[in-house]
Design a protein around this motif. Structure first.
Motif, PDB file in Angstrom:
ATOM      1  N   SER A  53       0.822  -1.221   0.000  1.00  0.00           N
ATOM      2  CA  SER A  53       0.000   0.000   0.000  1.00  0.00           C
ATOM      3  C   SER A  53       0.854   1.268   0.000  1.00  0.00           C
ATOM      4  N   GLN A  54       0.362   2.255  -0.727  1.00  0.00           N
ATOM      5  CA  GLN A  54       0.996   3.580  -0.760  1.00  0.00           C
ATOM      6  C   GLN A  54       0.965   4.223   0.625  1.00  0.00           C
ATOM      7  N   LEU A  55       0.018   3.803   1.444  1.00  0.00           N
ATOM      8  CA  LEU A  55      -0.055   4.324   2.813  1.00  0.00           C
ATOM      9  C   LEU A  55       1.251   4.027   3.559  1.00  0.00           C
ATOM     10  N   GLY A 256      -7.255   1.269  -6.794  1.00  0.00           N
ATOM     11  CA  GLY A 256      -6.787  -0.100  -6.592  1.00  0.00           C
ATOM     12  C   GLY A 256      -5.994  -0.318  -5.326  1.00  0.00           C
ATOM     13  N   ASP A 257      -5.946   0.693  -4.437  1.00  0.00           N
ATOM     14  CA  ASP A 257      -5.189   0.550  -3.191  1.00  0.00           C
ATOM     15  C   ASP A 257      -6.183   0.655  -2.026  1.00  0.00           C
ATOM     16  N   PHE A 258      -6.708  -0.502  -1.669  1.00  0.00           N
ATOM     17  CA  PHE A 258      -7.772  -0.574  -0.676  1.00  0.00           C
ATOM     18  C   PHE A 258      -7.335  -0.010   0.685  1.00  0.00           C
ATOM     19  N   VAL A 259      -6.112  -0.332   1.070  1.00  0.00           N
ATOM     20  CA  VAL A 259      -5.619   0.084   2.389  1.00  0.00           C
ATOM     21  C   VAL A 259      -5.537   1.612   2.468  1.00  0.00           C
ATOM     22  N   ALA A 261      -7.059   3.809   0.462  1.00  0.00           N
ATOM     23  CA  ALA A 261      -8.399   4.399   0.293  1.00  0.00           C
ATOM     24  C   ALA A 261      -9.200   4.310   1.589  1.00  0.00           C
ATOM     25  N   SER A 262      -9.115   3.180   2.283  1.00  0.00           N
ATOM     26  CA  SER A 262      -9.869   3.029   3.545  1.00  0.00           C
ATOM     27  C   SER A 262      -9.372   4.012   4.583  1.00  0.00           C
ATOM     28  N   TYR A 263      -8.050   4.202   4.596  1.00  0.00           N
ATOM     29  CA  TYR A 263      -7.482   5.162   5.548  1.00  0.00           C
ATOM     30  C   TYR A 263      -8.026   6.568   5.256  1.00  0.00           C
TER      31      TYR A 263
END
Ligand code: PRE
Length: 286
Positions: A53-55, A256-259, A261-263
């Protein structure tokens, strides 16, 4: 620098809703315009795994890169005197960085380049009055909204009752100034084909050019129109209570980056829950 209306080339279509009417309008960021090189960074349909994840990259890097145009008050303004960004979304981005425990770095972009720059990994998030729409959602991830607004005319105070309908504006005798690459231009191209339209590269110039009589109308978002009308008594923000369209502002990140996006969504939920967006409305919009 001014560009004639005919030099602007945008392609594609998407559907917007004009108060009660469904219509088709040019797509600002058609997927076909995204270059192969930039699209490969995080191509539509390519799902990132949670562990990449980008996060995590942002936290590890120690700063978040926020893409902004700096030409859109009160959301983002690059002050030429200080060379610092100011505005609602500048403060919001600083809050986001604080919540992540990182520094914030602003990266300048334009409304025409924003999507390609995001996909080319020039920044981690696009902010600064970005309008949510399904055209953008096809190519990037667009967050929940944080403010509702609409397209309306900014005019000279003496013309306050002159441009109240599309028909009033859509005439060869009416000079309209519009910035390139954003939803203002989409609106003008769709609804004002008969007006005398000039594309003005620097969005910050247009309100002053309306005030001094160079143009009659700037079509823009109600929030921006109200900001300029408040600062300059020669200007009037018309139809702020019943604008031509209705939309929301949001933030854009690669899809496409769920982590990640959720953050972002939870951070926005918290900003609303803790009244922090409300504080920013009071500071920048009242
Ligand atoms: O494209 C968008 O998302 C915007 O809301 C940006 C946009 C525009 O619509 O052109 C909105 C108002 C400003 O005057 C300049 C840029």
């Amino acid at each position: 620098m001014l560009r004639t209306w005919k030099t602007v080339l945008l392609t594609g279509v998407f559907t917007l809703t004009l108060t009660g009417t469904s219509y088709v309008s040019p797509d600002l960021f058609p997927t076909s315009n995204v270059s192969a090189a930039s699209a490969s960074v995080n191509a539509p349909g390519q799902l990132k795994k949670a562990e990449t994840s980008q996060l995590d990259e942002i936290i590890k890097r120690g700063y978040i890169r926020v893409g902004m145009t700096g030409d859109y008050k009160p959301f983002s303004y690059l002050n030429p005197e200080t060379n610092e960004y100011e505005g609602f979304d500048v403060d919001a981005a600083k809050e986001l960085a604080k919540d992540l425990g990182v520094e914030v770095r602003f990266v300048q972009t334009t409304w025409s380049d924003m999507m390609n720059d995001l996909l080319a990994d020039k920044f981690d998030i696009a902010a600064g009055g970005v309008t949510r729409n399904t055209a953008r959602q096809k190519t990037a991830y667009v967050s929940q909204g944080y403010i509702t607004f609409g397209k309306a005319p900014l005019v000279r105070a003496e013309d306050k009752d002159k441009y109240l309908t599309i028909e009033d504006i859509n005439k060869p005798s009416v000079r309209v100034g519009v910035n390139p690459g954003g939803t203002n231009e989409v609106f003008v191209r769709q609804y004002l084909p008969n007006a005398n339209v000039t594309v003005v590269d620097n969005n910050l110039d247009i309100p002053h050019l309306v005030a001094d009589g160079t143009y009659d109308v700037m079509i823009t978002d109600t929030v921006e129109a109200m900001t300029y009308a408040k600062a300059d008594p020669r200007l009037y923000a018309a139809l702020t209570d019943k604008p031509f369209t209705k939309s929301e502002k949001g933030y854009m990140i690669p899809r496409g980056d769920f982590v990640y996006a959720s953050y972002l969504e939870m951070w926005m939920d918290e900003m609303k829950l803790q009244g922090k967006f409300d504080e920013l409305y009071k500071k920048w919009m009242e």
